[in-house]
Motif scaffolding. Structure first.
Motif, PDB file in Angstrom:
ATOM      1  N   VAL A  33      -2.387  44.506  47.459  1.00 43.51           N
ATOM      2  CA  VAL A  33      -1.379  44.506  46.572  1.00 43.51           C
ATOM      3  C   VAL A  33      -0.058  44.677  47.049  1.00 43.51           C
ATOM      4  N   PHE A  34       0.927  44.027  46.824  1.00 40.07           N
ATOM      5  CA  PHE A  34       2.199  43.922  47.216  1.00 40.07           C
ATOM      6  C   PHE A  34       3.110  43.039  46.150  1.00 40.07           C
ATOM      7  N   ASP A  35       3.937  43.797  45.485  1.00 39.83           N
ATOM      8  CA  ASP A  35       4.816  43.259  44.507  1.00 39.83           C
ATOM      9  C   ASP A  35       5.634  42.133  45.097  1.00 39.83           C
ATOM     10  N   PRO A  36       5.809  40.818  44.168  1.00 39.31           N
ATOM     11  CA  PRO A  36       6.547  39.856  44.920  1.00 39.31           C
ATOM     12  C   PRO A  36       8.058  40.248  45.250  1.00 39.31           C
ATOM     13  N   PRO A  37       8.641  39.479  45.972  1.00 39.73           N
ATOM     14  CA  PRO A  37      10.256  39.810  46.218  1.00 39.73           C
ATOM     15  C   PRO A  37      10.847  39.213  45.030  1.00 39.73           C
ATOM     16  N   GLU A  38      12.269  39.767  44.817  1.00 36.55           N
ATOM     17  CA  GLU A  38      13.239  39.165  43.968  1.00 36.55           C
ATOM     18  C   GLU A  38      13.364  37.608  44.017  1.00 36.55           C
ATOM     19  N   LEU A  39      12.968  37.077  42.940  1.00 35.86           N
ATOM     20  CA  LEU A  39      12.917  35.619  42.600  1.00 35.86           C
ATOM     21  C   LEU A  39      13.960  34.979  42.987  1.00 35.86           C
ATOM     22  N   GLU A  40      14.255  33.787  44.016  1.00 34.34           N
ATOM     23  CA  GLU A  40      15.120  33.029  44.190  1.00 34.34           C
ATOM     24  C   GLU A  40      15.684  32.192  43.330  1.00 34.34           C
ATOM     25  N   PRO A  41      17.004  31.802  43.171  1.00 30.46           N
ATOM     26  CA  PRO A  41      17.633  30.897  42.032  1.00 30.46           C
ATOM     27  C   PRO A  41      16.830  29.471  42.239  1.00 30.46           C
ATOM     28  N   GLY A  42      16.516  28.952  41.269  1.00 31.02           N
ATOM     29  CA  GLY A  42      16.047  27.503  41.142  1.00 31.02           C
ATOM     30  C   GLY A  42      14.362  27.623  41.492  1.00 31.02           C
ATOM     31  N   THR A  43      13.746  28.867  41.166  1.00 32.59           N
ATOM     32  CA  THR A  43      12.402  29.084  41.686  1.00 32.59           C
ATOM     33  C   THR A  43      11.711  29.610  40.480  1.00 32.59           C
ATOM     34  N   LEU A  44      10.481  28.937  39.952  1.00 33.75           N
ATOM     35  CA  LEU A  44       9.682  29.554  38.754  1.00 33.75           C
ATOM     36  C   LEU A  44       8.503  30.188  39.373  1.00 33.75           C
ATOM     37  N   ARG A  45       8.532  31.425  38.898  1.00 30.63           N
ATOM     38  CA  ARG A  45       7.330  32.527  39.125  1.00 30.63           C
ATOM     39  C   ARG A  45       6.386  32.289  38.015  1.00 30.63           C
ATOM     40  N   VAL A  46       4.918  32.087  38.140  1.00 35.66           N
ATOM     41  CA  VAL A  46       4.066  32.406  37.035  1.00 35.66           C
ATOM     42  C   VAL A  46       3.180  33.430  37.777  1.00 35.66           C
ATOM     43  N   THR A  47       2.886  34.364  36.651  1.00 39.59           N
ATOM     44  CA  THR A  47       1.977  35.502  36.874  1.00 39.59           C
ATOM     45  C   THR A  47       1.216  35.629  35.684  1.00 39.59           C
ATOM     46  N   PRO A  48      -0.247  35.366  35.840  1.00 45.03           N
ATOM     47  CA  PRO A  48      -1.370  35.761  34.759  1.00 45.03           C
ATOM     48  C   PRO A  48      -1.424  37.391  34.609  1.00 45.03           C
ATOM     49  N   LEU A  49      -1.524  37.769  33.551  1.00 42.28           N
ATOM     50  CA  LEU A  49      -1.782  39.299  33.338  1.00 42.28           C
ATOM     51  C   LEU A  49      -3.201  39.566  32.787  1.00 42.28           C
ATOM     52  N   GLY A  50      -3.862  38.481  32.661  1.00 40.53           N
ATOM     53  CA  GLY A  50      -5.052  38.679  32.133  1.00 40.53           C
ATOM     54  C   GLY A  50      -5.840  37.192  31.892  1.00 40.53           C
ATOM     55  N   GLY A  51      -6.977  37.102  32.084  1.00 39.16           N
ATOM     56  CA  GLY A  51      -7.920  35.753  31.742  1.00 39.16           C
ATOM     57  C   GLY A  51      -8.407  35.272  33.051  1.00 39.16           C
ATOM     58  N   LEU A  52      -8.108  35.707  34.248  1.00 36.28           N
ATOM     59  CA  LEU A  52      -8.596  35.485  35.418  1.00 36.28           C
ATOM     60  C   LEU A  52      -9.608  36.295  35.893  1.00 36.28           C
TER      61      LEU A  52
END
Length: 558
Positions: free
Chosen positions: A5-24
């Motif tokens: 477990v490791f929290d992702p870093p601060e999102l860089e400009p111009g980057t899209l982050r996708v995180t499923p919270l359920g369903g996998l």
């Protein structure tokens, strides 16, 4: 081996982050979080139904932990279709922030609004149709028609400066759909020409070879079953499966039968579907359940919930003898649905109960009374070849389904390093056509138990299983507060253990000895004394009775 477990870093400009919270890693509670430019878009918000190992639990929600401190950044919620595993948790999300705008098709939003009404929440709904586009914060959304086992399902293409993402929701490629609404492969092809940077496909049937059969094959089978039945016909299905109810209504009408809807959710959903024109009911084909008892057995069909063996659903209550309708000789019960993984035992228990009552039970294993609503391997291959996505992140399915979907992608030429098999909480970052894992949130189960949400833990469920499987033993002892000497007891009571309580007379002297030894050492703390009692009786029960019951020691100071 557990995933680090490791929290992702601060999102860089111009980057899209996708995180499923359920369903996998599961079939249910679908929910994905898209983040770009400091804003968040949510796609779907569904529930998972509990298994036998989760006693007392009503529903399981997505873990919204990563979202709780960011609710003010949420610009919208997109719902791909109206099934419970995609909309069932919306009330619990809107309890956290009620004014989140919701986007979806007419039927999807109508079913969601009816659910929210029960929670006294009025949604900010925005009806969208296939072919339309909507700008929601920094997200440019395009809605695409897909075919599923409920009308009005939509895939959503999400455009940002980081690239183009296609999220299918649940879909298949039925070439003869009951409502004439095909999955829009022309739109898929157009997106492929534009360039899909990340593809999130429904993977539930990725292990199934070939193509999912068409819904049109089911109607004639149901018709034939009804024609052969001399008594009542009872059909169990999902309460939102409009296409299946349509087929049952038509078959009943063809055989001179009327249909009574059973189950609150079934009545609510089909009423909405009929009012909006998604369910075509011949005049006089439906009858109120209260009046159905006056209709001869060979002229009635009951359409009910409970196809997954849910303990409190109508069909389970029939099988247990807890419902007004008692299936018997001459009656036929049709289970018009597939088995959701984890529900097998409950479903077969219901089937056995119905057969024991004398009913004829027709289900997917012995007749073609259901087809899946999800794309099989052949259909997924078509999608991969049409879209030619640069990166693939399979969703909606257990680990074996996700892996099978990734393998299909690789067979079409997508590099292995560009196919990411993740789990709930896996964050994928996308920029300039490249996708990579940026973090892994610690995601758990959020249980709804009666009116409580999130208060029940896995430890509580373990206790419940212990109570149900091993029994309960309580030990009450009264000790002198100053000297530690026993004033009264030990008094032992057991529940769920076959032996008579007198069997515990053998352990009482050992409990007394353990407390005396603790008193001699100057131990006066209630917790420490209780633990001494627990250890003593626990060891004895384990070796003598071969049981591991829940033990509750109560030490009272006098």
């Amino acid at each position: 081996m557990s995933t680090p477990v490791f929290d992702p870093p601060e999102l860089e400009p111009g980057t899209l982050r996708v995180t499923p919270l359920g369903g996998l890693g599961e079939v249910g509670r679908n929910m994905a979080m898209y983040e770009f430019g400091g804003k968040i878009l949510i796609v779907d918000c569904g529930v998972l139904f509990p298994e036998e190992t989760q006693p007392g639990v009503d529903l399981i929600l997505p873990d919204m932990g990563p979202l709780r401190d960011r609710l003010s950044d949420v610009v919208g919620l997109v719902l791909t279709h109206g099934h419970e595993d995609h909309i069932g948790a919306v009330p619990y999300l809107l309890r956290l922030r009620e004014d989140i705008p919701i986007y979806g098709s007419k039927l999807t939003l109508a079913l969601t609004a009816a659910k929210l009404k029960e929670h006294r929440i009025t949604p900010r709904s925005h009806v969208v149709r296939e072919g339309e586009r909507a700008q929601v914060g920094p997200f440019d959304l395009e809605f695409i028609a897909v075919n599923h086992s409920i009308p009005d399902a939509l895939a959503v293409a999400i455009r940002t400066e980081a690239g183009l993402v296609l999220h299918t929701g649940d879909f298949k490629m039925d070439q003869l759909p009951l409502d004439g609404r095909l999955t829009d492969l022309r739109a898929f092809s157009r997106l492929g020409e534009e360039g899909v940077d990340l593809f999130l496909p429904d993977s539930t049937n990725a292990e199934v070879p070939g193509f999912t059969p068409t819904e049109a094959e089911i109607g004639p089978v149901i018709d034939q079953v009804m024609a052969k039945t001399t008594g009542r016909v009872i059909v169990a299905s999902f309460s939102s499966h409009v296409h299946r109810v349509q087929q049952v209504v038509e078959a009943a009408h063809n055989n001179g039968r009327r249909v009574a809807l059973l189950g609150r959710s079934m009545v609510r959903n089909m009423t909405i579907a009929e009012q909006l024109g998604y369910l075509d009911v011949p005049e006089g084909a439906l009858v109120d359940y209260k009046k159905s008892h006056d209709i001869p057995d060979d002229q009635i069909v009951y359409m009910s919930t409970g196809s997954q063996g849910e303990p409190m659903a109508v069909l389970s209550r029939m099988a247990n003898g807890d419902h007004d309708i008692q299936p018997g000789e001459g009656d036929t019960v049709i289970l018009a649905s597939s088995l959701i993984p984890g529900n097998e035992n409950g479903v077969y228990r219901v089937i056995n109960g119905l057969i024991k009552l004398g009913a004829n039970v027709v289900h997917k294993a012995n007749a073609k009374v259901h087809v899946s609503g999800h794309a099989a391997a052949g259909e997924l291959l078509y999608c991969y070849n049409i879209l030619k996505p640069k990166n693939v992140f399979p969703v909606h399915g257990e680990w074996r389904h996700l892996t099978a979907s990734a393998n299909l992608a690789q067979k079409t030429g997508i590099p292995e390093q560009n196919t990411i098999v993740g789990e709930n909480g896996t964050s994928i970052d996308l920029r300039d056509g490249e996708a990579w894992v940026s973090g892994q949130y610690d995601i758990g189960f959020v249980y709804v138990d009666g009116s409580t949400v999130g208060a029940i833990t896995d430890a509580d469920l373990k206790d419940r299983r212990t109570l149900g499987e091993e029994g309960f033993v309580s030990v009450i002892v009264v000790v002198d507060k100053k000297t530690g000497e026993i004033v009264s007891g030990p008094e032992i009571h057991a529940r769920g253990i076959a032996e008579d309580d007198r069997v515990f007379d053998k352990i009482k002297p050992k409990i007394v000895k353990a407390l005396e030894e603790a008193a001699q050492k100057g131990v006066r703390d209630n917790h420490a004394l209780s633990q001494a009692v627990r250890r003593t009786i626990g060891r004895w029960v384990g070796t003598s009775l071969r049981r591991r019951p829940m033990i509750v020691p109560v030490v009272i100071e006098a």
